[in-house]
Design an enzyme around this catalytic site. Structure first.
Site, PDB file in Angstrom:
ATOM      1  N   ILE A   1       0.834  -1.204   0.000  1.00 38.10           N
ATOM      2  CA  ILE A   1       0.000   0.000   0.000  1.00 38.10           C
ATOM      3  C   ILE A   1       0.867   1.253   0.000  1.00 38.10           C
ATOM      4  O   ILE A   1       0.601   2.214  -0.732  1.00 38.10           O
ATOM      5  CB  ILE A   1      -0.945   0.004   1.216  1.00 38.10           C
ATOM      6  CG1 ILE A   1      -1.865  -1.219   1.174  1.00 38.10           C
ATOM      7  CG2 ILE A   1      -1.774   1.290   1.242  1.00 38.10           C
ATOM      8  CD1 ILE A   1      -2.732  -1.372   2.412  1.00 38.10           C
TER       9      ILE A   1
ATOM     10  N   LEU B   1      12.782  -2.408   5.334  1.00 43.02           N
ATOM     11  CA  LEU B   1      13.041  -3.517   4.403  1.00 43.02           C
ATOM     12  C   LEU B   1      13.154  -4.852   5.147  1.00 43.02           C
ATOM     13  O   LEU B   1      14.070  -5.645   4.937  1.00 43.02           O
ATOM     14  CB  LEU B   1      14.300  -3.265   3.567  1.00 43.02           C
ATOM     15  CG  LEU B   1      14.260  -2.041   2.636  1.00 43.02           C
ATOM     16  CD1 LEU B   1      15.536  -1.952   1.815  1.00 43.02           C
ATOM     17  CD2 LEU B   1      13.036  -2.069   1.736  1.00 43.02           C
TER      18      LEU B   1
ATOM     19  N   ILE C   1      11.046   2.542  12.332  1.00 48.69           N
ATOM     20  CA  ILE C   1      10.361   3.547  13.144  1.00 48.69           C
ATOM     21  C   ILE C   1      10.565   3.290  14.634  1.00 48.69           C
ATOM     22  O   ILE C   1      10.260   4.159  15.457  1.00 48.69           O
ATOM     23  CB  ILE C   1       8.856   3.594  12.819  1.00 48.69           C
ATOM     24  CG1 ILE C   1       8.202   2.222  13.045  1.00 48.69           C
ATOM     25  CG2 ILE C   1       8.627   4.100  11.400  1.00 48.69           C
ATOM     26  CD1 ILE C   1       6.693   2.228  12.899  1.00 48.69           C
TER      27      ILE C   1
ATOM     28  N   ALA D   1       3.729   1.861   7.851  1.00 49.02           N
ATOM     29  CA  ALA D   1       4.666   0.856   8.368  1.00 49.02           C
ATOM     30  C   ALA D   1       4.025   0.080   9.508  1.00 49.02           C
ATOM     31  O   ALA D   1       3.393   0.654  10.395  1.00 49.02           O
ATOM     32  CB  ALA D   1       5.944   1.535   8.854  1.00 49.02           C
TER      33      ALA D   1
ATOM     34  N   GLN E   1       4.243  -4.220  11.461  1.00 54.10           N
ATOM     35  CA  GLN E   1       4.479  -5.654  11.345  1.00 54.10           C
ATOM     36  C   GLN E   1       3.129  -6.279  11.035  1.00 54.10           C
ATOM     37  O   GLN E   1       2.251  -6.360  11.873  1.00 54.10           O
ATOM     38  CB  GLN E   1       5.046  -6.241  12.633  1.00 54.10           C
ATOM     39  CG  GLN E   1       5.213  -7.750  12.589  1.00 54.10           C
ATOM     40  CD  GLN E   1       6.096  -8.218  11.445  1.00 54.10           C
ATOM     41  OE1 GLN E   1       7.265  -7.874  11.379  1.00 54.10           O
ATOM     42  NE2 GLN E   1       5.537  -9.000  10.526  1.00 54.10           N
TER      43      GLN E   1
ATOM     44  N   SER F   1      -6.841  -1.101  10.734  1.00 51.42           N
ATOM     45  CA  SER F   1      -7.261  -2.364  10.144  1.00 51.42           C
ATOM     46  C   SER F   1      -8.619  -2.794  10.667  1.00 51.42           C
ATOM     47  O   SER F   1      -8.988  -2.495  11.813  1.00 51.42           O
ATOM     48  CB  SER F   1      -6.224  -3.447  10.472  1.00 51.42           C
ATOM     49  OG  SER F   1      -6.715  -4.737  10.194  1.00 51.42           O
TER      50      SER F   1
ATOM     51  N   TYR G   1      -2.074  -8.538  16.695  1.00 48.14           N
ATOM     52  CA  TYR G   1      -2.041  -7.534  15.623  1.00 48.14           C
ATOM     53  C   TYR G   1      -3.215  -6.562  15.760  1.00 48.14           C
ATOM     54  O   TYR G   1      -3.043  -5.335  15.730  1.00 48.14           O
ATOM     55  CB  TYR G   1      -2.080  -8.227  14.266  1.00 48.14           C
ATOM     56  CG  TYR G   1      -2.219  -7.288  13.097  1.00 48.14           C
ATOM     57  CD1 TYR G   1      -1.128  -6.550  12.640  1.00 48.14           C
ATOM     58  CD2 TYR G   1      -3.439  -7.135  12.446  1.00 48.14           C
ATOM     59  CE1 TYR G   1      -1.258  -5.674  11.565  1.00 48.14           C
ATOM     60  CE2 TYR G   1      -3.574  -6.272  11.364  1.00 48.14           C
ATOM     61  CZ  TYR G   1      -2.484  -5.541  10.933  1.00 48.14           C
ATOM     62  OH  TYR G   1      -2.628  -4.684   9.869  1.00 48.14           O
TER      63      TYR G   1
ATOM     64  N   LYS H   1      -3.223  -2.428  16.552  1.00 47.85           N
ATOM     65  CA  LYS H   1      -3.857  -1.464  15.658  1.00 47.85           C
ATOM     66  C   LYS H   1      -4.891  -0.611  16.397  1.00 47.85           C
ATOM     67  O   LYS H   1      -5.035   0.593  16.137  1.00 47.85           O
ATOM     68  CB  LYS H   1      -4.498  -2.189  14.479  1.00 47.85           C
ATOM     69  CG  LYS H   1      -3.501  -2.666  13.435  1.00 47.85           C
ATOM     70  CD  LYS H   1      -2.773  -1.492  12.807  1.00 47.85           C
ATOM     71  CE  LYS H   1      -1.872  -1.880  11.677  1.00 47.85           C
ATOM     72  NZ  LYS H   1      -1.183  -0.718  11.079  1.00 47.85           N
TER      73      LYS H   1
END
Length: 327
Positions: free
Chosen positions: A12, A33, A64, A86, A88, A129, A153, A157
């Site tokens: 995205i 990366l 970050i 950004a 995980q 998300s 996760y 978020k």
């Protein structure tokens, strides 16, 4: 404007970076990366941006979670807007590595928010998300639906959304959080269902469905996501808000697999394996709030979008497929 896109080498983020460059803005991409999937895809994303506007594109490699690096990026480039992509990613990964997910998705965000206040940033857009919702009490989800995330996760978020809200209320930072619903399209992550189904079907292999296939998803084409983000650069109407960014409807995973089989002309039948832990059973976005505040109007129906993706996959198969198969 100068726009900082964190995670800008990813799926995205790279689409957003390209769109901002096309609009004539300067773009700074900050990306660690991480080899969560094959870095060849991210490297190609960066090269596309360099070729599009070499004089207006900068890439900074780093995380970050490195506070001093984040501060240096803001001091050096003085961004007017921050588009924070950004993270995980991966619900299943978060179950296996919750500490890593927390450090990146919450601590890293706080570093960015602190730097944004110091730099007097005019717009801070946080990528959230649909995972924040968890088990549905009703569908489609509106933004007032209770939040009971089923994975680490989703928890991170949701925490990130609250940090953005607090920074808006305490520091007057113009923040918006966009709750993405399963974004797909060209250059998408290799470990997503649509990519896997397409790759397997084009190679004469049966697509694998985890669970009974009756789970439903609201898949959102990446072009619609880009339009929602671009709109936020032009308005302050959604300051402090959380907005759903979804599509025009839902599809079962079984129907999705069957559609990919049809589009690829594969002589295979989907097969089933055990369901994965922490996966949501159903997702479906009510986008009326985003429509009202920023004029968001999704245009790509899932079957049409998947057909477009399969066409793109075929056109880019030579470089993309080896990376998909290795990931």
């Amino acid at each position: 404007m100068t726009v900082l896109v964190t995670g800008g080498a990813g799926f995205i983020g790279s689409h957003l970076a390209e769109a901002f460059l096309e609009e004539g803005h300067r773009v700074v991409t900050l990306d660690v990366l991480d080899p969560y999937y094959d870095l060849g895809i991210k490297e190609r994303n960066l090269e596309r941006c360099r070729e599009a506007a070499p004089d207006r594109f900068s890439f900074v490699e780093g995380s970050i979670t490195d506070r001093s690096l984040v501060e240096d990026v803001f001091e050096t480039h003085d961004p007017d807007a921050v588009y924070h992509q950004a993270a995980q990613a991966g619900v299943r990964t978060s179950v296996e590595k919750p500490k890593k997910v927390h450090e990146i998705n919450t601590t890293g965000l706080v570093h960015l928010l602190e730097a944004a206040v110091e730099s007097d940033v005019r717009r801070f857009v946080n990528a959230s998300s649909s995972s924040v919702y968890g088990v549905p009490e009703y569908l489609p989800y509106d933004e007032e639906h209770p939040n009971t995330p089923k994975s680490p996760y989703g928890v991170t978020k949701l925490a990130a959304e609250h940090y953005c809200r607090v920074w808006n209320e305490i520091h007057d930072l113009p923040t918006v959080s966009l709750r993405y619903f399963t974004v797909y399209g060209p250059r998408m992550r290799p470990n997503m269902a649509i990519t896997n189904f397409t790759s397997r079907c084009l190679n004469g292999e049966a697509p694998i469905i985890y669970g009974d296939g009756e789970q439903t998803r609201d898949f959102t084409y990446v072009d619609d996501v880009v339009e929602a983000n671009l709109a936020l650069l032009e308005t302050d109407a959604a300051d402090g808000e959380v907005l759903n960014v979804g599509s025009t409807g839902t599809i079962t995973i079984r129907e999705l697999a069957e559609h990919v089989v049809d589009v690829t002309d594969a002589d295979v039948e989907p097969v089933h394996e055990d369901a994965r832990a922490a996966d949501a059973r159903h997702t479906h976005a009510d986008v009326s709030k985003a429509r009202e505040l920023i004029g968001y109007e999704p245009t790509t129906e899932i079957r049409a979008g998947v057909s477009r993706f399969v066409d793109w996959y075929r056109d880019n198969r030579e470089w993309y497929e080896p990376l998909v198969r290795r990931s």
